[in-house]
Scaffold this motif. Structure first.
Motif, short mmCIF file in Angstrom:
data_model
loop_
_atom_site.label_atom_id
_atom_site.label_comp_id
_atom_site.label_asym_id
_atom_site.label_seq_id
_atom_site.Cartn_x
_atom_site.Cartn_y
_atom_site.Cartn_z
N ARG A 14 39.24 33.39 40.84
CA ARG A 14 41.10 33.90 41.29
C ARG A 14 41.08 34.60 42.99
NH1 ARG A 14 41.97 36.09 36.15
NH2 ARG A 14 39.89 36.59 36.11
N LYS A 24 33.17 39.28 43.25
CA LYS A 24 34.61 41.11 42.99
C LYS A 24 34.10 42.30 42.61
CE LYS A 24 36.15 39.79 39.31
NZ LYS A 24 37.62 39.48 38.55
N ASP A 107 36.62 44.82 36.79
CA ASP A 107 37.29 44.74 38.14
C ASP A 107 38.64 44.95 37.76
OD1 ASP A 107 37.98 43.05 35.41
OD2 ASP A 107 38.26 41.47 36.92
N ASP A 218 44.44 45.47 37.64
CA ASP A 218 43.06 44.53 37.79
C ASP A 218 43.18 43.88 38.94
OD1 ASP A 218 44.74 42.94 36.78
OD2 ASP A 218 43.39 41.59 36.93
MG MG Z 1 39.26 39.88 34.81
#
Ligand code: MG
Ligand code: GDD
Length: 346
Positions: A14, A24, A107, A218
């Protein structure tokens, strides 16, 4: 010894295109690799043994944290060629786990006091304790309901609109007894959210919830990633002391630029006269030229914004070039090395 286990194997889909070259877990937040925020949380709870569970682009993450020595912790790694799911990942680290474990999604940004969570877990003699956060819309999360004694009574991962019965969600932080490992099958992907937690409920196991009243956010999507920056620059979430900050000066004439007190600029930026920067974070060696406006945005290192360009509520990757008079409109996310021609509108 209590250890921390960080789930850092997701692809960060995402957050594409930002995560194409940066996994990430090390996407910069306020110019600090994200995982450092979690390492800091963990250290504050006097836990110094950390296991990082990697899958996507592991090399880049290891290159930053190495054996952990520079960060005052001992870092160990597990690696999956194919993602094994959140619980499967913990199972893969079984040989490194000998006691109660604090497991965290890689995250989530929070100021939760992990020591307090561990104490709460112990005092309940829980097998698992899950930290909860309150959010406006739980549909993108794991919805959790607890009874008045703090016992979890319901866990619904990614509930549909009509399944939403409350506003407390799984914050992605768990305290787990080693016995949890016996509940995770070694073959095939297994998830805490869809396999282990429902099983705990079915078995009537001692499964407790701890409500976090502090900051929680998040960073898994562009708007949330921006939100996390706003949390930091507004002071709602404190910045940890990152040991490797460069300290070369910024080149500007302070009287000829307008930069609000919220904005954060990293070293070696060049800011030309007539520039306005509001509520934004700029990485190292950015160059913002005459008359440009940067508002509510995050710009990674080495990016050049030419004169009179406007960047609003956008995320711009490394070494991009934003042409003269160009407009980067709210919601834009530009990957590394994007070239935006003069006067273009993105
Ligand atoms: Mg997540
Ligand atoms: N090692 C490993 N292997 N890590 C994984 C895997 C895997 O197969 N799958 C996911 N992860 C890591 C991700 O990198 C991330 O740090 C964490 O596990 C959670 O995965 P996400 O893909 O980010 O899940 P989510 O955001 O949709 O939902 C989760 O987080 C919410 C809070 O932000 C769930 O735990 C929800 O219940 C929770 O509310």
């Amino acid at each position: 010894m209590i250890k921390a286990f960080i789930l850092a194997g997701g692809k960060g889909a995402r957050l594409r295109p930002l995560t194409l070259h940066t996994p990430k877990p090390i996407v910069p937040l306020a110019n600090i690799p994200f995982l450092f925020f979690q390492i800091d949380r963990i250290k504050r709870a006097k836990i110094t043994e950390i296991i990082l569970s990697l899958s996507y682009q592991p090399r880049k993450i290891k290159d930053i944290f190495g054996d952990g020595m520079n960060y005052g912790v001992t870092m160990r790694y597990t690696h999956e060629d194919l993602p094994r799911g959140t619980a499967g990942a913990l199972k893969g680290g079984e040989h490194l786990i000998d006691d109660t474990t604090v497991a965290m999604n890689g995250d989530v940004l929070t100021d939760t006091d992990l020591r307090e969570v561990i104490q709460y877990h112990k005092s309940n003699k829980a097998e698992a304790t899950i930290v909860l956060a309150r959010v406006m819309n739980p549909t993108g999360y794991g919805l959790v309901e607890a009874d008045s004694h703090g016992r979890v009574v319901r866990f619904t991962e990614k509930p549909a609109e009509d399944e939403v019965t409350g506003d407390t969600i799984n914050a992605g932080i768990y305290v787990l007894e080693r016995s949890i490992l016996n509940r995770i099958s070694p073959d095939g992907p297994q998830s805490f959210e869809r396999d282990v937690f429902p099983q705990l409920l079915q078995d009537g196991a001692r499964f407790y919830a701890y409500l976090n009243r502090g900051y929680w956010q998040d960073i898994g999507s562009p708007s949330k990633y921006l939100e996390a920056h706003y949390g930091i620059i507004s002071g709602r979430m404190k910045l940890p002391a990152y040991p490797h900050r460069a300290s070369a000066p910024i080149r500007w004439n302070k009287n000829e630029v307008q930069i609000d007190s919220y904005s954060m600029l990293e070293s070696k930026c060049v800011i030309k006269p007539g520039v306005t920067i509001e509520n934004s974070v700029l990485g190292e060696e950015c160059r913002i030229e005459e008359g440009a406006l940067i508002k509510d945005s995050v710009i990674w290192s080495g990016t050049r914004v030419r004169s009179n360009a406007r960047v609003e509520r956008a995320i711009i990757g490394r070494q991009c070039h934003i042409g003269e008079g160009a407009r980067i409109r709210p919601g834009s996310v530009l990957g590394d090395k994007t070239l935006v021609c003069d006067y273009s509108i993105v």
